[in-house]
Design an enzyme around this catalytic site. Structure first.
Site, PDB file in Angstrom:
ATOM      1  N   GLU A  41       0.761  -1.202   0.115  1.00 47.45           N
ATOM      2  CA  GLU A  41       0.170   0.005  -0.046  1.00 47.45           C
ATOM      3  C   GLU A  41       0.630   1.285   0.136  1.00 47.45           C
ATOM      4  OE1 GLU A  41      -3.519   1.881   2.717  1.00 47.45           O
ATOM      5  OE2 GLU A  41      -2.343   0.451   3.585  1.00 47.45           O
ATOM      6  N   LYS A 113      -9.275   2.729  -2.589  1.00 48.08           N
ATOM      7  CA  LYS A 113      -9.463   1.988  -1.291  1.00 48.08           C
ATOM      8  C   LYS A 113     -10.673   2.065  -1.028  1.00 48.08           C
ATOM      9  CE  LYS A 113      -7.037   1.207   3.131  1.00 48.08           C
ATOM     10  NZ  LYS A 113      -5.835   1.698   4.037  1.00 48.08           N
ATOM     11  N   CYS A 149      -5.204  -3.181   1.852  1.00 49.23           N
ATOM     12  CA  CYS A 149      -5.056  -3.027   3.181  1.00 49.23           C
ATOM     13  C   CYS A 149      -6.540  -3.325   4.060  1.00 49.23           C
ATOM     14  CB  CYS A 149      -4.449  -2.073   3.897  1.00 49.23           C
ATOM     15  SG  CYS A 149      -3.804  -2.389   5.539  1.00 49.23           S
TER      16      CYS A 149
END
EC number: 6.3.5.1
Length: 544
Positions: A41, A113, A149
């Protein structure tokens, strides 16, 4: 299908350096036969960039670096984490936590994300707008499910419902062949084992392999341990990459090992040691320092810090200073010198007696008619702080503070004295962990003098002083602190665990009263689930 995992150590905002690291890792994976390469990330940026993203040129420079990186990627695609503008045209935060799919010199796809953590050390909703949908990437006849993540963390492992979206389920509903996760998951004790358990569960539930690429290295207070892995569709950890070091591994998903990967049994002390060495090395070198100095008191805290520093930076880059006062025992000086000789670090002895006498004489007219008390004790700590800061300034050393979490919690430390410094290496280690780690260091031979470990701890600021003249036994103190600081229990709830109420309330009061000290303390390396610093935000002025 062979997936290369590039477990890289980036520096926040170092776009040229990060591009160079990513290309080196990418090419190493190509040499291993990778068909696609995945990175952690925000690997192009460094995690967490925090308010740097608000600087006018930060995101443009990031996108410029991304374009250059894309131009270097040929037939084998590269998944890289970066920060993008929020160009949705809708109200919201200005940026996106993003991943780019680079292929044949171009940015072929972008992923946003979806789940943005805002708890503990995370504050992503301050900066980023979440992705509105989870769309797979179609490439070479495959359907790739890309997550970033938090997107893959499940409610069970977060211990509370935080989101009304489930990116993994959304992607699996669109027929993905496997899941790729770009992660920057910071270390705390027990976290690698927790991740393994979760990734195995996610893979089994989804029925597809999970490729998890985690960052490694340290930025400020956070240490990233790596431990990237591959979980097979039946819920086995098929591949486990090393912890606390950069690494590139290419995994053939069509021929994963039949059994579990050979996973070493975690040793808490070993993990703590590796995390602290990595955190110390990266903090010093990424800040542009080459050497450190510290006070050597003959106590266990400074001894442990010296061992970590010598390992992280090399003995030739560690300068110890022993500063005996009229109350210092001969054994403390001898233990400091013996430790320095064992480690091969420089150790100079500079007594503070004359300076202490001069300061008391200078203040005598103002202190007339009063008795000596903690004021004179703190004078000694502050004189030592002066000496150490002078050494730091003269030779360009970064000064390391040596206080532990137990002392910092209850304020058993001197502001502008032993708290002086640029990095608090063991400030997230409770005292009993300090003992555990020191004994682990000595498991094969004596490195820290056993006398340092075995003698009763003392600040040696008055005759025959012992820590437990002021503090409860450390095993009691640490037990209560864990319940109060890490688990947020009330005094009444802590008493139900078998602790004496008067001690519980004394500790609770001391923790609350000393918030002002901690907010002036040097940054410390986070190795427990709740460290003082960026993950614990308490007001100084409060009456709760």
């Amino acid at each position: 299908m062979k997936v290369g995992i590039a477990q890289v150590n980036g520096v926040i905002g170092d776009f040229p350096g990060n591009v160079k690291r990513l290309l080196h890792a990418y090419r190493e994976c190509l040499e291993q036969g990778a068909d696609i390469v995945v990175t952690p990330e925000l690997s192009l940026v460094g995690y967490p960039p925090r308010d740097l993203v608000f600087k006018s040129q930060f995101v443009p420079k990031c996108l410029q670096a991304l374009d250059y990186l894309a131009g270097e990627v040929k037939e084998i695609p590269l998944l890289v984490g970066y920060v993008d503008h929020n160009d949705s045209g809708k109200p919201g935060k200005p940026f996106r936590n993003a991943a780019a799919f680079l292929h044949k010199g171009e940015i072929r796809a972008k992923i946003w994300k979806t789940l943005l953590p805002t708890y503990d050390v995370f504050d992503e909703r301050r900066y980023f707008e979440p992705g509105e949908s989870c769309e797979p990437i179609l490439w070479n006849g495959l359907c790739l499910g890309v997550t970033i993540c938090e997107d893959i963390w499940t409610e069970e492992f977060l211990h509370r419902p935080l989101y009304d979206r489930d990116p993994v389920r959304e992607l699996c509903g669109k027929g993905v062949d496997f899941l790729l996760n770009l992660s920057a998951s910071p270390f705390h004790l027990g976290k690698p084992e927790l991740r393994r358990e979760m990734m195995a569960e996610v893979a089994k539930e989804a029925g597809v392999p999970v490729i998890y690429a985690n960052a490694v290295g340290a930025n400020d207070q956070l240490v990233f341990d790596g431990h990237s892995l591959v979980a097979s569709a039946d819920g086995r950890i098929a591949v486990q990459m090393p912890g606390f070091s950069e690494s590139c591994v290419t995994v053939d998903l069509d021929s994963l090992p039949a059994g579990e990967a050979d996973l070493p049994q975690p040793v808490a002390a070993g993990q703590l040691y590796d995390a602290l060495v990595l955190g110390l090395r990266d903090y010093v070198t990424k800040c542009g320092f080459r050497s450190v100095c510290l006070g050597l008191s003959g106590g266990i805290d400074s001894a442990l810090t010296a061992v970590l520093a010598a390992d992280a930076l090399g003995a030739e880059n560690v300068h110890g200073l022993t500063m005996p006062s009229p109350f210092s025992s001969g054994g403390s000086v001898d233990d400091s010198v013996a430790l320095a000789e064992t480690l091969g670090i420089r150790c100079d002895i500079v007594p503070i007696k004359d300076t202490f006498t001069s300061v008391k004489e200078a203040m005598a007219p103002l202190f007339a008619g009063t008795k000596e008390d903690v004021t004179e004790e703190n004078m000694q700590a502050r004189i030592r702080g002066l000496y150490l800061m002078s050494l730091s300034n003269k030779f360009g050393h970064l000064l390391l503070t040596t206080g532990n979490k137990s002392e910092l919690a209850v304020g058993y430390c001197t502001i502008y004295g032993d708290m002086c410094g640029g990095l608090a290496v063991i400030s997230d280690l409770p005292k009993m962990r300090v003992y555990e780690l020191s004994r682990w260091i000595n498991r094969e031979r004596e490195i820290i003098p056993w006398n340092t470990i075995d003698k009763p701890p003392s600040a040696e600021l008055r005759p025959d002083q012992k820590d437990q003249d002021t503090l409860p036994p450390y095993e009691v103190l640490d037990g209560i602190l864990e319940l109060y600081v890490e688990r947020h229990l009330s005094a009444e709830e802590i008493v139900e665990h078998g602790y004496e109420e008067s001690i519980v309330r004394w500790i609770q009061r001391r923790v609350d009263l000393n918030e002002w000290k901690r907010q002036q303390a040097a940054p410390g390396l986070r190795v427990t689930s709740k460290a003082f610093g960026m993950g614990r935000r308490m007001p100084i002025v409060q009456r709760f």
